[in-house]
Enzyme design. Structure first.
Site, PDB file in Angstrom:
ATOM      1  N   CYS A   1       0.815  -1.277  -0.067  1.00 30.21           N
ATOM      2  CA  CYS A   1      -0.017  -0.150   0.045  1.00 30.21           C
ATOM      3  C   CYS A   1       0.879   1.165   0.019  1.00 30.21           C
ATOM      4  O   CYS A   1       0.486   1.972  -0.453  1.00 30.21           O
ATOM      5  CB  CYS A   1      -0.889  -0.113   1.188  1.00 30.21           C
ATOM      6  SG  CYS A   1      -0.557  -0.715   2.755  1.00 30.21           S
TER       7      CYS A   1
ATOM      8  N   ARG B   1       7.760 -11.030   5.112  1.00 30.36           N
ATOM      9  CA  ARG B   1       7.439 -10.679   6.588  1.00 30.36           C
ATOM     10  C   ARG B   1       8.125 -12.015   7.491  1.00 30.36           C
ATOM     11  O   ARG B   1       8.045 -12.890   7.036  1.00 30.36           O
ATOM     12  CB  ARG B   1       5.974 -10.439   6.875  1.00 30.36           C
ATOM     13  CG  ARG B   1       5.243  -9.414   6.379  1.00 30.36           C
ATOM     14  CD  ARG B   1       3.807  -9.552   6.578  1.00 30.36           C
ATOM     15  NE  ARG B   1       3.336  -8.384   5.466  1.00 30.36           N
ATOM     16  CZ  ARG B   1       1.841  -8.270   5.783  1.00 30.36           C
ATOM     17  NH1 ARG B   1       0.917  -8.997   6.326  1.00 30.36           N
ATOM     18  NH2 ARG B   1       1.158  -7.370   4.922  1.00 30.36           N
TER      19      ARG B   1
ATOM     20  N   GLN C   1       0.461 -11.082  -2.733  1.00 31.66           N
ATOM     21  CA  GLN C   1      -0.797 -10.577  -2.417  1.00 31.66           C
ATOM     22  C   GLN C   1      -1.537 -10.247  -3.653  1.00 31.66           C
ATOM     23  O   GLN C   1      -0.845  -9.668  -4.361  1.00 31.66           O
ATOM     24  CB  GLN C   1      -0.807  -9.515  -1.454  1.00 31.66           C
ATOM     25  CG  GLN C   1      -0.523  -9.722  -0.019  1.00 31.66           C
ATOM     26  CD  GLN C   1      -0.541  -8.685   0.695  1.00 31.66           C
ATOM     27  OE1 GLN C   1       0.056  -7.527   0.543  1.00 31.66           O
ATOM     28  NE2 GLN C   1      -1.079  -8.793   1.970  1.00 31.66           N
TER      29      GLN C   1
ATOM     30  N   ASP D   1      -3.130  -7.757  -4.405  1.00 27.88           N
ATOM     31  CA  ASP D   1      -3.518  -6.370  -3.931  1.00 27.88           C
ATOM     32  C   ASP D   1      -3.721  -5.401  -4.849  1.00 27.88           C
ATOM     33  O   ASP D   1      -3.708  -5.497  -6.016  1.00 27.88           O
ATOM     34  CB  ASP D   1      -2.060  -6.063  -3.247  1.00 27.88           C
ATOM     35  CG  ASP D   1      -2.223  -5.392  -1.898  1.00 27.88           C
ATOM     36  OD1 ASP D   1      -3.549  -5.242  -1.367  1.00 27.88           O
ATOM     37  OD2 ASP D   1      -1.172  -5.179  -1.126  1.00 27.88           O
TER      38      ASP D   1
ATOM     39  N   HIS E   1      -5.591  -1.048  -4.639  1.00 22.97           N
ATOM     40  CA  HIS E   1      -5.961  -0.017  -3.797  1.00 22.97           C
ATOM     41  C   HIS E   1      -6.706   1.033  -4.560  1.00 22.97           C
ATOM     42  O   HIS E   1      -6.315   1.403  -5.777  1.00 22.97           O
ATOM     43  CB  HIS E   1      -4.637   0.680  -3.272  1.00 22.97           C
ATOM     44  CG  HIS E   1      -3.840  -0.363  -2.366  1.00 22.97           C
ATOM     45  ND1 HIS E   1      -2.888  -1.072  -2.568  1.00 22.97           N
ATOM     46  CD2 HIS E   1      -4.035  -0.601  -1.047  1.00 22.97           C
ATOM     47  CE1 HIS E   1      -2.377  -1.675  -1.703  1.00 22.97           C
ATOM     48  NE2 HIS E   1      -3.073  -1.435  -0.486  1.00 22.97           N
TER      49      HIS E   1
ATOM     50  N   LYS F   1     -12.145  -3.176   8.542  1.00 23.24           N
ATOM     51  CA  LYS F   1     -12.331  -4.211   7.137  1.00 23.24           C
ATOM     52  C   LYS F   1     -13.566  -5.215   7.251  1.00 23.24           C
ATOM     53  O   LYS F   1     -13.983  -5.436   8.174  1.00 23.24           O
ATOM     54  CB  LYS F   1     -10.947  -4.971   7.252  1.00 23.24           C
ATOM     55  CG  LYS F   1     -10.629  -5.695   8.485  1.00 23.24           C
ATOM     56  CD  LYS F   1      -9.228  -6.179   8.399  1.00 23.24           C
ATOM     57  CE  LYS F   1      -8.999  -7.139   9.845  1.00 23.24           C
ATOM     58  NZ  LYS F   1      -7.676  -8.018   9.655  1.00 23.24           N
TER      59      LYS F   1
ATOM     60  N   HIS G   1      -8.399  -0.622   0.621  1.00 18.62           N
ATOM     61  CA  HIS G   1      -7.436  -1.869   0.366  1.00 18.62           C
ATOM     62  C   HIS G   1      -8.355  -2.902   0.129  1.00 18.62           C
ATOM     63  O   HIS G   1      -9.189  -3.198   0.743  1.00 18.62           O
ATOM     64  CB  HIS G   1      -6.793  -2.378   1.587  1.00 18.62           C
ATOM     65  CG  HIS G   1      -5.936  -0.787   2.014  1.00 18.62           C
ATOM     66  ND1 HIS G   1      -4.605  -0.834   2.266  1.00 18.62           N
ATOM     67  CD2 HIS G   1      -6.468   0.299   2.663  1.00 18.62           C
ATOM     68  CE1 HIS G   1      -4.341   0.297   2.869  1.00 18.62           C
ATOM     69  NE2 HIS G   1      -5.358   1.040   2.954  1.00 18.62           N
TER      70      HIS G   1
END
Length: 649
Positions: free
Chosen positions: A340, A369, A387, A389, A391, A475, A521
């Site tokens: 992000c 991570r 991910q 992902d 946005h 979320k 997100h």
């Protein structure tokens, strides 16, 4: 009326009871059948013993085995029953903690010189059921701190004394059932008679308080049920789950592997696994483009300052961020732990107008991570994962519409992949501790309401969980049941007013003034690694035809028909059907069995008759022989099955 209290039930009805009535009293007023099944009571959002007196007007929900909190109470009480059995069988045993967990409960114990093993399991199970049949009542007793200390000093249990020193005087309670007393805040089921089946599942080591400098205790995992039949069904599901373990199937189907030289928690995708992964990516990529997303690519590393700006570095701590060493000591780069902040910088790369919004950036971005080595587990817990992902940057008046569009996309993914049993979890801030969240109360209120409104508008079955929000925003998490009835968190959508503020993102409004966009997100898969692991286990490796790494195998009866088999395979490839020709010098029976074991959906057998007629003999996994047909007919059959499953968004 001062001796009366008003009880509001989940259906909104209000009933009057004498002051001091318990959850069990309320249940009995409804029906004796309900009272026999009540395990605990949720009073104003807090789970209490069903027998605990209620002294003021309250909202009450009666909890049974069918409620998550009811089940947790049942298993927490079972942990006490386990401890009682251990104390009866192994005098002098000392106790650490014994919480309920998602799959039952455990108790950390110090058995001195005795090494607890599978030979002890049956003996402990039998003792637990013997004690359970006595229907021992769980009695709650408030205890002054000094009295609690004296009790466990006399008993010689240093672990309980260690726990007591952190507790506040006046808030300490003991629970007793039969001859066993434990330090516990509860709640517990009314009596042990509810527990009708017990099984010790596993035994492991666990450092006291999770500190490797402390003594290693014995952690005994167990599970209990209110009926023997339910335990039998549970054991059967566990056996089925072992067969479906994605680590086992991933190895057998040659999808992925791990290497100590590469590093723990860093999966290596083999050719077949890569084909599966790419199919999933392409499937979602096409749907995203139709939904107005723009693909972007960002680096695998970022400047430390990027994550300081976003607030992630402060919130997650430096231990979660892995530094990249460069020749310049003044430069600080970190492995990318999330996408992000990079997407915020892409948004900032040029001026934006209110007419440009919403802007939707999508990326299959690999992030890193650090997970403790003991927590790594196949593809479900790794150190490097990708991910799906995206946005969305939009105006405040567009938030709910955009959020609902993302819900549509998530549900489309679930439908195509066969995840039809799901619950949406609305994850909000903790009611008590607001210190771990960034941003204003006003923005949080708006973000939370947008999620609640969107879920309601879409008619989603939802449950609200407080304290589960991300630090920057609330979320919507999708909890999916797989083929074995297990729950997984797949797909998440988050509303964020805070990162646009921290990155000073702007757009020019119709009045020519500057405004902050709102950020959404979203990740329908969550992570490709975890999603694929769950997909493997849910399907047992029997993927739908469109997703199978190898959709077919061409099996020549002998070497004599190799050229014809190759011709057939080329025609299949031209129609984007994937597979292989089995050229091995093996009998056709073995080739068929091997293709079945590899979970190949179609087998095309070619021999003298097929070559002469220009056909293939088709076998389908799970259905057997479909007969001979021209290759064009088979291609049409395969395409029809693919199109039937691969719905358009």
């Amino acid at each position: 009326m001062e001796n009366q209290i008003q009880i509001t039930l989940p259906d909104g009805s209000i009933r009057t009871f004498p002051k001091g009535a318990s959850g069990l009293d309320i249940a009995r007023s409804i029906s004796e059948g309900l009272a026999r099944n009540v395990l605990a009571a949720e009073v104003n959002g807090e789970v209490w013993d069903a027998s605990r007196p209620i002294e003021a007007d309250s909202s009450v929900k009666l909890l049974t085995w069918n409620d998550t909190s009811g089940k947790a109470t049942f298993w927490h009480s079972s942990a006490h029953l386990l401890a009682e059995a251990l104390e009866a069988l192994y005098p002098g045993v000392k106790f650490g903690i014994g919480p309920a967990i998602e799959t039952g409960f455990y108790y950390d114990v110090d058995l001195g010189d005795h090494k607890f093993s599978q030979e002890d399991f049956k003996k402990v199970e039998d003792k637990m059921l013997e004690l359970a049949r006595k229907k021992e009542v769980f009695t709650r007793t408030p205890v002054p701190k000094q009295e609690a200390i004296e009790y466990f000093e006399k008993k010689g249990d240093e672990y309980k004394l260690d726990l007591i020193k952190d507790l506040e005087d006046g808030k300490i309670t003991f629970y007793t059932q039969g001859d066993f007393t434990d330090l516990c805040r509860g709640p517990h089921i009314p009596d042990t008679g509810f527990i009708k089946a017990a099984k010790i599942m596993n035994v492991a080591g666990a450092y006291w308080r999770g500190n490797e400098n402390n003594k290693m205790l014995t952690r005994i995992y167990a599970v209990t049920f209110p009926k023997q039949k339910e335990l039998d069904e549970y054991v059967h599901l566990l056996e089925e789950a072992k067969k479906r373990d994605h680590r086992k199937l991933g190895r057998e189907l040659e999808l992925f592997t791990f290497s100590e030289r590469v590093g723990q928690g860093l999966p290596l995708w083999l050719p077949k696994g890569t084909a599966l992964r790419e199919r999933l990516e392409n499937f979602l990529r096409r749907a995203q483009i139709r939904a107005g997303y723009s693909p972007v690519v960002t680096p695998h590393i970022g400047s430390k300052q990027l994550y300081v700006t976003s607030g992630h570095y402060e919130k997650y701590g430096k231990d979660s961020f892995q530094p990249i060493h460069t020749p310049d000591e003044d430069e600080e780069f970190l492995l990318k732990p999330m996408n992000c902040p990079h997407h915020c910088e892409i948004y900032r790369s040029k001026p934006r107008s209110y007419r440009d919004l919403p802007v939707r950036f999508a990326e299959f971005g690999t992030v890193y991570r650090y997970e403790q080595s003991g927590e790594l587990h196949g593809l479900t817990r790794v150190r490097g994962f990708t991910q799906d992902d995206a946005h969305i940057f939009c105006r405040p008046d567009q938030v709910e519409e955009e959020f609902m569009k993302v819900i549509d996309l998530v549900l489309y993914v679930f439908k195509v992949l066969g995840f039809n049993d799901y619950m949406a979890q609305v994850s909000l801030r903790s009611k008590e501790d607001r210190s771990k969240y960034i941003g204003t109360e006003e923005n949080w209120d708006k973000a939370e309401q947008a999620i609640i409104n969107s879920a309601k508008e879409k008619g989603l079955p939802t449950v609200i969980e407080y304290g589960e929000a991300a630090f920057y925003g609330p979320k919507l998490d999708f909890m999916v049941k797989d083929a074995l009835g297990r729950k997984w968190q797949l797909g998440t959508i988050q509303v964020d007013y805070n990162l646009p503020e921290r990155f000073e993102l702007e757009y020019t409004g119709a009045d020519n003034k500057k405004y902050r966009p709102v950020m959404i997100h979203r990740a329908p898969f969550g992570s490709l690694e975890r999603f694929i692991a769950i997909l493997i286990e849910s399907t047992a490796g029997n993927f739908p035809l469109w997703l199978s790494p190898e959709q077919l195998a061409v099996l020549p009866i002998s070497e004599k028909y190799t050229d014809y088999a190759n011709e057939i395979f080329l025609l299949l490839q031209e129609d984007d059907l994937r597979g292989y020709v089995d050229h091995r010098d093996e009998k056709i029976g073995k080739k068929i069995r091997d293709a079945e074991v590899a979970k190949t959906p179609f087998m095309l057998i070619v021999g003298d008759k097929e070559q002469a007629d220009g056909t293939v003999s088709v076998r389908k996994k799970g259905e057997g022989d479909l007969g001979s047909m021209p290759i064009g007919q088979f291609i049409a059959l395969a395409k029809e099955e693919i199109n039937k499953n691969l719905l358009k968004f």
